[in-house]
Design a protein around this motif. Sequence first.
Motif, PDB file in Angstrom:
ATOM      1  N   ALA A 190       2.689  75.148 -38.426  1.00 17.35           N
ATOM      2  CA  ALA A 190       2.685  76.456 -37.760  1.00 17.35           C
ATOM      3  C   ALA A 190       1.375  77.193 -38.017  1.00 17.35           C
ATOM      4  CB  ALA A 190       3.872  77.296 -38.234  1.00 17.35           C
ATOM      5  N   VAL A 191       0.901  77.152 -39.264  1.00 16.92           N
ATOM      6  CA  VAL A 191      -0.370  77.792 -39.601  1.00 16.92           C
ATOM      7  C   VAL A 191      -1.530  77.077 -38.913  1.00 16.92           C
ATOM      8  CG1 VAL A 191      -1.971  78.325 -41.486  1.00 16.92           C
ATOM      9  CG2 VAL A 191       0.490  78.703 -41.778  1.00 16.92           C
ATOM     10  N   GLY A 192      -1.471  75.748 -38.868  1.00 18.73           N
ATOM     11  CA  GLY A 192      -2.522  74.994 -38.193  1.00 18.73           C
ATOM     12  C   GLY A 192      -2.574  75.291 -36.706  1.00 18.73           C
ATOM     13  N   GLU A 193      -1.416  75.428 -36.083  1.00 26.65           N
ATOM     14  CA  GLU A 193      -1.370  75.749 -34.657  1.00 26.65           C
ATOM     15  C   GLU A 193      -1.983  77.112 -34.378  1.00 26.65           C
ATOM     16  OE1 GLU A 193       2.032  76.558 -31.203  1.00 26.65           O
ATOM     17  OE2 GLU A 193       2.568  75.540 -33.069  1.00 26.65           O
ATOM     18  N   ALA A 194      -1.765  78.069 -35.288  1.00 22.78           N
ATOM     19  CA  ALA A 194      -2.267  79.429 -35.084  1.00 22.78           C
ATOM     20  C   ALA A 194      -3.778  79.524 -35.279  1.00 22.78           C
ATOM     21  CB  ALA A 194      -1.568  80.375 -36.048  1.00 22.78           C
ATOM     22  N   GLY A 195      -4.326  78.694 -36.152  1.00 25.45           N
ATOM     23  CA  GLY A 195      -5.742  78.809 -36.476  1.00 25.45           C
ATOM     24  C   GLY A 195      -5.966  79.921 -37.495  1.00 25.45           C
ATOM     25  N   GLY A 196      -7.084  79.886 -38.156  1.00 22.94           N
ATOM     26  CA  GLY A 196      -7.414  80.912 -39.137  1.00 22.94           C
ATOM     27  C   GLY A 196      -7.032  80.552 -40.557  1.00 22.94           C
ATOM     28  N   GLY A 197      -6.168  79.538 -40.704  1.00 18.78           N
ATOM     29  CA  GLY A 197      -5.806  79.068 -42.031  1.00 18.78           C
ATOM     30  C   GLY A 197      -4.900  80.018 -42.789  1.00 18.78           C
ATOM     31  N   PHE A 198      -4.566  79.621 -43.995  1.00 21.20           N
ATOM     32  CA  PHE A 198      -3.657  80.411 -44.822  1.00 21.20           C
ATOM     33  C   PHE A 198      -4.282  81.729 -45.265  1.00 21.20           C
ATOM     34  CE2 PHE A 198      -1.692  76.268 -45.058  1.00 21.20           C
ATOM     35  CZ  PHE A 198      -0.336  76.547 -45.131  1.00 21.20           C
ATOM     36  N   ALA A 199      -5.577  81.785 -45.351  1.00 23.78           N
ATOM     37  CA  ALA A 199      -6.242  83.006 -45.798  1.00 23.78           C
ATOM     38  C   ALA A 199      -6.011  84.172 -44.848  1.00 23.78           C
ATOM     39  CB  ALA A 199      -7.737  82.752 -45.966  1.00 23.78           C
ATOM     40  N   ALA A 200      -5.685  83.870 -43.586  1.00 24.54           N
ATOM     41  CA  ALA A 200      -5.480  84.936 -42.597  1.00 24.54           C
ATOM     42  C   ALA A 200      -4.099  85.571 -42.694  1.00 24.54           C
ATOM     43  CB  ALA A 200      -5.693  84.380 -41.184  1.00 24.54           C
ATOM     44  N   ILE A 201      -3.191  84.980 -43.460  1.00 21.49           N
ATOM     45  CA  ILE A 201      -1.847  85.540 -43.614  1.00 21.49           C
ATOM     46  C   ILE A 201      -1.924  86.817 -44.448  1.00 21.49           C
ATOM     47  CG2 ILE A 201       0.445  85.149 -44.594  1.00 21.49           C
ATOM     48  CD1 ILE A 201      -0.016  82.140 -44.101  1.00 21.49           C
ATOM     49  N   GLU A 202      -1.316  87.877 -43.956  1.00 21.55           N
ATOM     50  CA  GLU A 202      -1.346  89.161 -44.656  1.00 21.55           C
ATOM     51  C   GLU A 202      -0.062  89.462 -45.423  1.00 21.55           C
ATOM     52  OE1 GLU A 202      -3.329  92.377 -42.183  1.00 21.55           O
ATOM     53  OE2 GLU A 202      -3.042  90.826 -40.665  1.00 21.55           O
ATOM     54  N   ARG A 203       1.062  88.888 -44.982  1.00 21.11           N
ATOM     55  CA  ARG A 203       2.339  89.155 -45.627  1.00 21.11           C
ATOM     56  C   ARG A 203       3.276  88.001 -45.293  1.00 21.11           C
ATOM     57  NH1 ARG A 203       5.186  95.074 -45.267  1.00 21.11           N
ATOM     58  NH2 ARG A 203       3.282  95.578 -46.431  1.00 21.11           N
ATOM     59  N   ILE A 204       4.229  87.744 -46.192  1.00 24.72           N
ATOM     60  CA  ILE A 204       5.201  86.668 -45.999  1.00 24.72           C
ATOM     61  C   ILE A 204       6.604  87.263 -46.017  1.00 24.72           C
ATOM     62  CG2 ILE A 204       6.149  84.522 -46.956  1.00 24.72           C
ATOM     63  CD1 ILE A 204       3.377  84.103 -48.307  1.00 24.72           C
ATOM     64  N   GLY A 205       7.421  86.870 -45.055  1.00 23.81           N
ATOM     65  CA  GLY A 205       8.818  87.291 -45.022  1.00 23.81           C
ATOM     66  C   GLY A 205       9.719  86.072 -45.120  1.00 23.81           C
ATOM     67  N   VAL A 206      10.803  86.183 -45.897  1.00 23.72           N
ATOM     68  CA  VAL A 206      11.715  85.060 -46.082  1.00 23.72           C
ATOM     69  C   VAL A 206      13.151  85.580 -46.107  1.00 23.72           C
ATOM     70  CG1 VAL A 206      11.486  85.184 -48.611  1.00 23.72           C
ATOM     71  CG2 VAL A 206      12.288  83.073 -47.537  1.00 23.72           C
ATOM     72  N   THR A 207      14.042  84.896 -45.397  1.00 22.62           N
ATOM     73  CA  THR A 207      15.439  85.294 -45.410  1.00 22.62           C
ATOM     74  C   THR A 207      16.063  84.960 -46.765  1.00 22.62           C
ATOM     75  OG1 THR A 207      15.935  83.202 -44.270  1.00 22.62           O
ATOM     76  CG2 THR A 207      15.893  85.202 -42.932  1.00 22.62           C
ATOM     77  N   VAL A 208      16.894  85.883 -47.242  1.00 20.82           N
ATOM     78  CA  VAL A 208      17.454  85.753 -48.591  1.00 20.82           C
ATOM     79  C   VAL A 208      18.974  85.629 -48.577  1.00 20.82           C
ATOM     80  CG1 VAL A 208      15.531  86.989 -49.643  1.00 20.82           C
ATOM     81  CG2 VAL A 208      17.551  88.274 -48.878  1.00 20.82           C
ATOM     82  N   GLY A 209      19.574  85.498 -47.396  1.00 18.82           N
ATOM     83  CA  GLY A 209      21.018  85.384 -47.280  1.00 18.82           C
ATOM     84  C   GLY A 209      21.607  86.656 -46.687  1.00 18.82           C
ATOM     85  N   PRO A 210      22.928  86.661 -46.522  1.00 22.22           N
ATOM     86  CA  PRO A 210      23.849  85.585 -46.890  1.00 22.22           C
ATOM     87  C   PRO A 210      23.678  84.359 -46.004  1.00 22.22           C
ATOM     88  CG  PRO A 210      24.991  87.250 -45.624  1.00 22.22           C
ATOM     89  CD  PRO A 210      23.617  87.783 -45.879  1.00 22.22           C
ATOM     90  N   GLY A 211      24.121  83.224 -46.519  1.00 20.67           N
ATOM     91  CA  GLY A 211      23.994  81.975 -45.789  1.00 20.67           C
ATOM     92  C   GLY A 211      24.099  80.807 -46.737  1.00 20.67           C
ATOM     93  N   SER A 212      23.453  79.718 -46.372  1.00 25.13           N
ATOM     94  CA  SER A 212      23.495  78.495 -47.165  1.00 25.13           C
ATOM     95  C   SER A 212      22.886  78.723 -48.547  1.00 25.13           C
ATOM     96  CB  SER A 212      22.728  77.390 -46.439  1.00 25.13           C
ATOM     97  OG  SER A 212      22.376  76.348 -47.318  1.00 25.13           O
TER      98      SER A 212
END
Length: 221
Positions: free
Chosen positions: A46-68
């Motif tokens: 996904a990062v490769g498709e977007a271009g700019g590499g990991f350094a261009a990411i400004e924030r990360i969001g992750v689901t924390v549940g409820p779920g698996s």
Amino acid sequence: MRVLVIDTTLGACTAGLVDGQTVLGQRSQVMARGHSERLGGFVRDAVGEAGGGFAAIERIGVTVGPGSFTGLRVGLAFALGLGQALGRPVVGLSSLQALAASAEGGWDGPVASVIDARRGEVYLQTFLEGEPMEPARAANVQDARTTLAGPPAWRWAGDGAALVTDDPGAVVTAPTVVALAALTERLEPADHPPRPLYLRAPDATPPTRLPGQARAVAPSA
């Protein structure tokens, strides 16, 4: 803001890179297990498709549940490790809120987000104009039907909607990466830490004795 979002809580493994309303790169596959083997490659692609590499990411969001239980731990561990490596904040996203944000019509009006928790239970939370009306909770199906019957006229989200209403209409059953990214940008990392949201105890329980350890003998009367 360019954000990376990760969702591994609701029967799929998803990674997406989003800037505003634009999806720059995305990988997703329905799966009940195997997230740990696929997530790293999905994020890389996904990062490769977007271009700019990991350094261009400004924030990360992750689901924390409820779920698996297993899925959310995989996603959390990966997001926390990547956030530490990049020096970027990681935001914990409720699966219920992410589903509500993904519903058709967005945040307009009241939304009931319901996830099938199995064993005759659902996870549920209601929202009005994007704000929670109650804390997320686990409930048995009949209690949830009673609670959600009548006004207001709910819009529904989540695979548990059909269990608690007879006419849910078109229902989104997985969060969109655009909705996940909007929440990641909107929520303060300090107020929404990346910690698991468990609404009931896990099905598996830790062993009461170590391998090879003798069973405890009940005291005689």
